[in-house]
Write a protein that holds these residues in place. Structure first.
Motif, short mmCIF file in Angstrom:
data_model
loop_
_atom_site.label_atom_id
_atom_site.label_comp_id
_atom_site.label_asym_id
_atom_site.label_seq_id
_atom_site.Cartn_x
_atom_site.Cartn_y
_atom_site.Cartn_z
N VAL A 1 4.27 3.45 4.91
CA VAL A 1 3.98 4.80 4.40
C VAL A 1 4.33 4.89 2.92
CG1 VAL A 1 4.65 7.23 4.52
CG2 VAL A 1 4.26 5.94 6.61
N LEU A 2 5.51 4.39 2.55
CA LEU A 2 5.92 4.45 1.14
C LEU A 2 4.98 3.63 0.26
CD1 LEU A 2 9.81 4.15 1.52
CD2 LEU A 2 8.46 6.19 0.99
N LEU A 3 4.57 2.46 0.76
CA LEU A 3 3.63 1.64 -0.01
C LEU A 3 2.32 2.39 -0.20
CD1 LEU A 3 2.91 -1.11 -1.27
CD2 LEU A 3 2.12 -1.84 0.99
N GLY A 4 1.81 3.01 0.87
CA GLY A 4 0.56 3.76 0.77
C GLY A 4 0.66 4.93 -0.19
N VAL B 1 1.13 0.22 8.61
CA VAL B 1 1.40 1.29 9.58
C VAL B 1 0.68 1.01 10.88
CG1 VAL B 1 1.00 3.72 10.08
CG2 VAL B 1 1.89 3.04 7.85
N ALA B 2 -0.60 0.62 10.79
CA ALA B 2 -1.39 0.36 11.99
C ALA B 2 -0.80 -0.79 12.80
CB ALA B 2 -2.84 0.05 11.61
N ALA C 1 -6.35 -0.82 -3.00
CA ALA C 1 -5.79 -1.98 -2.28
C ALA C 1 -4.40 -1.66 -1.75
CB ALA C 1 -5.74 -3.18 -3.21
N ILE C 2 -3.61 -0.94 -2.53
CA ILE C 2 -2.25 -0.60 -2.09
C ILE C 2 -2.29 0.36 -0.91
CG2 ILE C 2 -0.08 0.50 -2.75
CD1 ILE C 2 -0.57 -0.49 -5.61
N VAL D 1 -8.65 9.64 1.17
CA VAL D 1 -8.66 10.11 2.55
C VAL D 1 -8.09 9.06 3.49
CG1 VAL D 1 -10.16 10.79 4.47
CG2 VAL D 1 -10.54 11.74 2.20
N ALA D 2 -8.17 7.79 3.07
CA ALA D 2 -7.60 6.72 3.89
C ALA D 2 -6.10 6.87 4.09
CB ALA D 2 -7.90 5.36 3.26
N SER D 3 -5.48 7.77 3.32
CA SER D 3 -4.05 8.01 3.45
C SER D 3 -3.69 8.87 4.66
CB SER D 3 -3.50 8.69 2.19
OG SER D 3 -4.03 10.01 2.04
N VAL D 4 -4.69 9.35 5.41
CA VAL D 4 -4.42 10.21 6.57
C VAL D 4 -3.39 9.61 7.53
CG1 VAL D 4 -5.46 11.12 8.69
CG2 VAL D 4 -6.55 11.54 6.50
N PRO D 5 -3.49 8.33 7.92
CA PRO D 5 -2.48 7.78 8.83
C PRO D 5 -1.05 7.88 8.29
CG PRO D 5 -4.37 6.32 8.70
CD PRO D 5 -4.55 7.35 7.64
N LEU D 6 -0.92 7.82 6.96
CA LEU D 6 0.41 7.93 6.36
C LEU D 6 0.97 9.33 6.56
CD1 LEU D 6 -0.45 6.18 2.95
CD2 LEU D 6 0.16 5.11 5.14
#
Length: 339
Positions: free
Chosen positions: A175-178, A334-335, A325-326, A149-154
């Motif tokens: 974004v790509l890293l996430g 992003v932030a 971690a990634i 769910v931490a991927s939401v900002p991406l």
């Protein structure tokens, strides 16, 4: 995910819990997904950040991070969507009643366009976002769900591009890293350790949550974030209740068969996840720098993983540690670039 949506650090528009966003429940959050663009007005006082700011930030970190653990406990003996309907219905009534006592019933008056917008955003965040996470946590460990769910900002960044908002190269790199980290997190589903369908539900939930967050900054929402949250949670309660009937949950629901732990988890989600943490978050948006408040997006999943390991003995496998971690690193990039 925590209930009402927290603002994702990737989106300058107001929009969690959360990431989660929830954010659920987290929040992640997320101004809130409901509120006006007051976040940009936050300023640091000459004397620096006071103890109250750090206390409120601690509440957002720990409470929104712990909602994934609470959801996991609730769905052990309670129908998932019905539990969501009870949670958001109770939270809407309590928050609405509190506003009426403090400001009078007129405080809850909104225009029809504002009501419709809040209802749509609430359905996306709390039914499509939070509801799918609750369904997924029947088979997906709480810490793993929080990291995904931490991927939401991406997803917020990608959806903003769909709406024509330009994004810098450094942000796209984050974004790509996430997304690479998100791929690593799905490894347990490919090996059969965790149900792949549950993991895919969490991914869809994150995308829907991000869509609700983006639309919240573009639709005519109520000016008061607390008022907007009342209608969002009402939409979440009604939507979850309708889907629970489709799944036949009410017919299988036996209150006496629900464990004391599940009831306690539900009460915790209502009082702390949906009211206390959100109130702290809305207060922080007016008292602290947005860049500081936005750190919940990569602290909440770490808290969730730790609590899942501590209380539910959830395994800390290499895909969870490395992928998590990634993802958190991508969200951090992003932030930092979108603040």
């Amino acid at each position: 995910m925590s209930a009402p949506s927290p603002q994702t650090p990737a989106d300058a528009d107001p929009d969690c819990p959360t990431p989660g966003a929830p954010p659920s429940d987290a929040s992640p959050v997320p101004a809130s997904a409901t509120g006006p663009a007051t976040a940009t007005k936050a300023a640091v006082r000459p004397g620096g950040l006071g103890a109250a700011v750090w206390a409120a930030l601690g509440i957002v970190y720990v409470v929104w991070g712990s909602t994934y653990l609470a959801i996991r406990v609730v769905v052990e003996t309670m129908p998932p969507l019905l539990s969501g309907a009870l949670r958001f219905g109770a939270a809407a009534l309590l928050l609405g009643a509190g506003l009426a006592v403090r400001q009078g019933w007129r405080a809850l008056r909104v225009t029809w366009p504002q009501f419709g917008s809040a209802f749509l955003v609430g359905a996306l965040l709390l039914v499509g976002g939070n509801g799918l996470v609750v369904l997924a946590e029947r088979t997906v460990p709480s810490g793993l769900a929080a990291l995904m769910v931490a991927s939401v900002p991406l997803w917020v960044v990608l959806l903003r591009r769909v709406f024509g908002v330009r994004t810098g190269g450094a942000t796209l790199a984050g974004v790509l890293l996430g997304l690479v980290g998100l791929g690593v997190l799905t490894a347990p589903g490919l090996t059969g350790e965790v149900g792949l369908s549950g993991l895919l539900l969490v991914v869809v939930a994150a995308v829907v949550w991000a869509l609700g967050s983006v639309l919240a900054g573009r639709l005519p929402m109520p000016a008061d974030p607390f008022v907007a949250s009342v209608y969002e949670m009402l939409a979440g309660a009604l939507g979850a209740l309708a889907l629970s009937f489709v799944r036949g949950e009410p017919g299988r629901f036996a209150p006496g068969a629900v464990s004391a732990g599940s009831w306690a988890g539900l009460v915790y989600l209502v009082l702390f996840g949906s009211i206390v943490a959100f109130t702290s978050y809305a207060w922080l948006l007016q008292r602290a720098p947005l860049t500081l408040v936005a750190t919940y997006a990569y602290v909440n999943p770490v808290v969730a993983v730790f609590l899942g390991w501590l209380f539910l003995s959830e395994a800390l496998t290499w895909p969870i540690m490395l992928g998590g971690a990634i993802v958190v690193g991508g969200v951090f990039l992003v932030a930092r670039n979108e603040r």
